[in-house]
Design an enzyme around this catalytic site. Structure first.
Site, mmCIF file in Angstrom:
data_model
loop_
_atom_site.group_PDB
_atom_site.id
_atom_site.type_symbol
_atom_site.label_atom_id
_atom_site.label_comp_id
_atom_site.label_asym_id
_atom_site.label_seq_id
_atom_site.Cartn_x
_atom_site.Cartn_y
_atom_site.Cartn_z
ATOM 1 C CE LYS A 199 -1.600 1.803 3.915
ATOM 2 N NZ LYS A 199 -1.816 3.213 4.261
ATOM 3 C CG ASN A 200 2.535 2.569 3.578
ATOM 4 O OD1 ASN A 200 1.434 3.101 3.521
ATOM 5 N ND2 ASN A 200 3.003 2.030 4.696
ATOM 6 C CB CYS A 214 -4.967 6.630 11.192
ATOM 7 S SG CYS A 214 -5.023 5.091 10.254
ATOM 8 N NE ARG A 265 -0.359 9.839 11.364
ATOM 9 C CZ ARG A 265 -0.909 8.896 10.613
ATOM 10 N NH1 ARG A 265 -0.152 8.035 9.975
ATOM 11 N NH2 ARG A 265 -2.222 8.820 10.493
ATOM 12 C CG ASP A 307 2.782 1.268 9.677
ATOM 13 O OD1 ASP A 307 2.361 2.097 10.500
ATOM 14 O OD2 ASP A 307 2.865 1.503 8.459
ATOM 15 N NE ARG A 365 -7.132 4.625 5.541
ATOM 16 C CZ ARG A 365 -6.113 4.982 6.305
ATOM 17 N NH1 ARG A 365 -6.138 4.749 7.607
ATOM 18 N NH2 ARG A 365 -5.071 5.586 5.789
#
Length: 421
Positions: free
Chosen positions: A22-23, A116, A121, A305, A397
């Site tokens: 995903k990232n 999220c 952040r 994560d 997600r």
């Protein structure tokens, strides 16, 4: 709305393939802004975040097809340089359109990001970087408005490595005039993948995979195709699922080198690990899980994560462990929910003290963010009786049909429609 209903207590065993990262994908897609033409991406995970990014890019003017595990992007030039709030609020990675849009078109208007619901952040590193490249930036009514006739290469030093800021700076500087030097760059595999893709497009980036990256600006880029790298966080989550259920799980189509920090900790916890060129296998060899302390760090350290998932594992370890998150100091929304399942966890500052218990007991719990929801699913797999995990849109997600992969390994988990929120 959907929830997971999990009947715990089943050992997970077998092989499972890992999806694309995903990232990495969320940085690759905005890179298509930098050139006209057709781009093809393979090994694409079917995720809510991927679809959110696609909708944003379509709103800006790109034509995108998403079929199976392939995305085809056709860019004929953007018709809009804006990333509106209704798109960006769903996902922080939407801010990735800032760098390439500004670099190519000299203007970008991007809503402050969402995603999220935990932790500060800040995106100040992103803003400071493009300012150093010569952009004027103002924040107006929740939007970042950046302008520049032509970005100019410069030296950028990050106080701490930031994946997002490194990626945005790369995409902003590839079309800048002159040379840009990034010091203390993030070196996560996803950053490396995006930098390599930019070079496929004709960029001149050296030092990829190191903390010191040099970008020589070019006049234009061209389309390219890419196979998305495997998702190391999904791989890690499934390995921990095998561990927490005293099973034997082999994850395939992954990169074991991306998982070294987790592998070391799993071995410390008493599990047997074997690796192949594109696989990692976990085998349970002890009745009791050894408590293992850890601290999250930037790559190649233990990833933040996987912090929540590791706490779930430690919640049934034979002793006390401490888990410190040095990346996001308040990323512990999963702890109260794990305690509802019978865990014994207290948080002091950015450290969770986990006192292992003999067993967890099923209950209703609520997801608060992507990785927290994964930790609750893992706990539910080992808990007695029935666990219901609400708000599973969070987990969608970042995990591609996780319940189907867990079921393939032997879990008793179902996605059930619900009116509960």
């Amino acid at each position: 709305m959907y929830k997971f209903v999990i009947h715990g207590g089943k050992s997970l065993n077998g092989e499972i393939e890992i999806s694309g990262a995903k990232n990495a994908l969320l940085g690759l897609l905005p890179a298509t802004i930098l050139a006209n033409g057709e781009f093809i991406f393979e090994n694409v995970p079917d995720l809510i975040d991927a679809k959110s990014m696609i909708r944003l890019l379509e709103n800006m003017g790109e034509e995108i097809e998403f079929r199976g595990n392939r995305i085809i992007v056709r860019n004929h030039g953007l018709r809009s340089y804006d990333a509106p709030y209704e798109f960006v609020k769903k996902m922080r990675a939407s801010v990735y359109v800032l760098g390439p849009t500004l670099s190519r078109y000299g203007y970008a208007k991007v809503s402050m990001p969402g995603g999220c619901a935990w932790g500060p952040r800040p995106i100040n590193f992103h803003i400071e970087a493009i300012q150093k490249l010569g952009a004027s930036v103002e924040i107006d009514q929740g939007y970042i408005i950046a302008k520049a006739n032509k970005l100019i290469g410069t030296k950028i030093v990050f106080n701490t490595p930031s994946v997002g800021a490194t990626v945005n700076t790369l995409m902003a500087s590839v079309l800048a005039k002159g040379t840009t030097l990034i010091s203390n760059a993030a070196i996560e595999p996803e950053v490396t993948a995006i930098a390599n893709f930019l070079n496929k497009m004709g960029a001149k980036i050296s030092g990829i995979g190191t903390k010191f990256i040099e970008i020589e600006g070019v006049d234009e880029l061209h389309p390219a195709s890419e196979i998305v790298i495997p998702d190391r966080i999904e791989a890690g989550t499934l390995l921990i699922a095998g561990a927490i259920t005293s099973g034997e799980v082999k994850v395939t189509k992954c990169n074991p080198n991306h998982l070294n920090a987790l592998i070391d900790k799993l071995i410390d916890a008493g599990f047997e690990i074997s690796t192949g060129p594109d696989s990692v296998q976990l085998k349970t060899i002890n009745e009791k899980i050894k408590p293992v302390d850890l601290e999250t760090e930037v790559y190649p350290g233990f990833p933040t994560d996987l912090q929540a998932q590791w706490i779930s594992l430690m919640s049934i370890a034979n002793g006390v462990s401490e888990v410190t998150d040095n990346i996001y100091h308040d990323r512990f929304n999963h702890v109260p929910e794990l305690n509802r399942l019978g865990a014994n966890i207290t948080v002091k500052g950015n450290t969770a003290i986990v006192r292992g218990v003999n067993e967890l007991n099923g209950a209703k719990v609520m997801s608060t963010d992507l990785r927290a929801s994964a930790s609750l699913v893992l706990a539910g797999l080992v808990a007695k009786n029935v666990t219901e995990v609400l708000r599973i849109y969070h987990i969608d997600r970042g995990y591609e049909r996780i319940e189907m992969k867990l079921k393939k390994l032997g879990a008793d988990i179902e996605r059930v429609q619900t009116d509960e929120y």
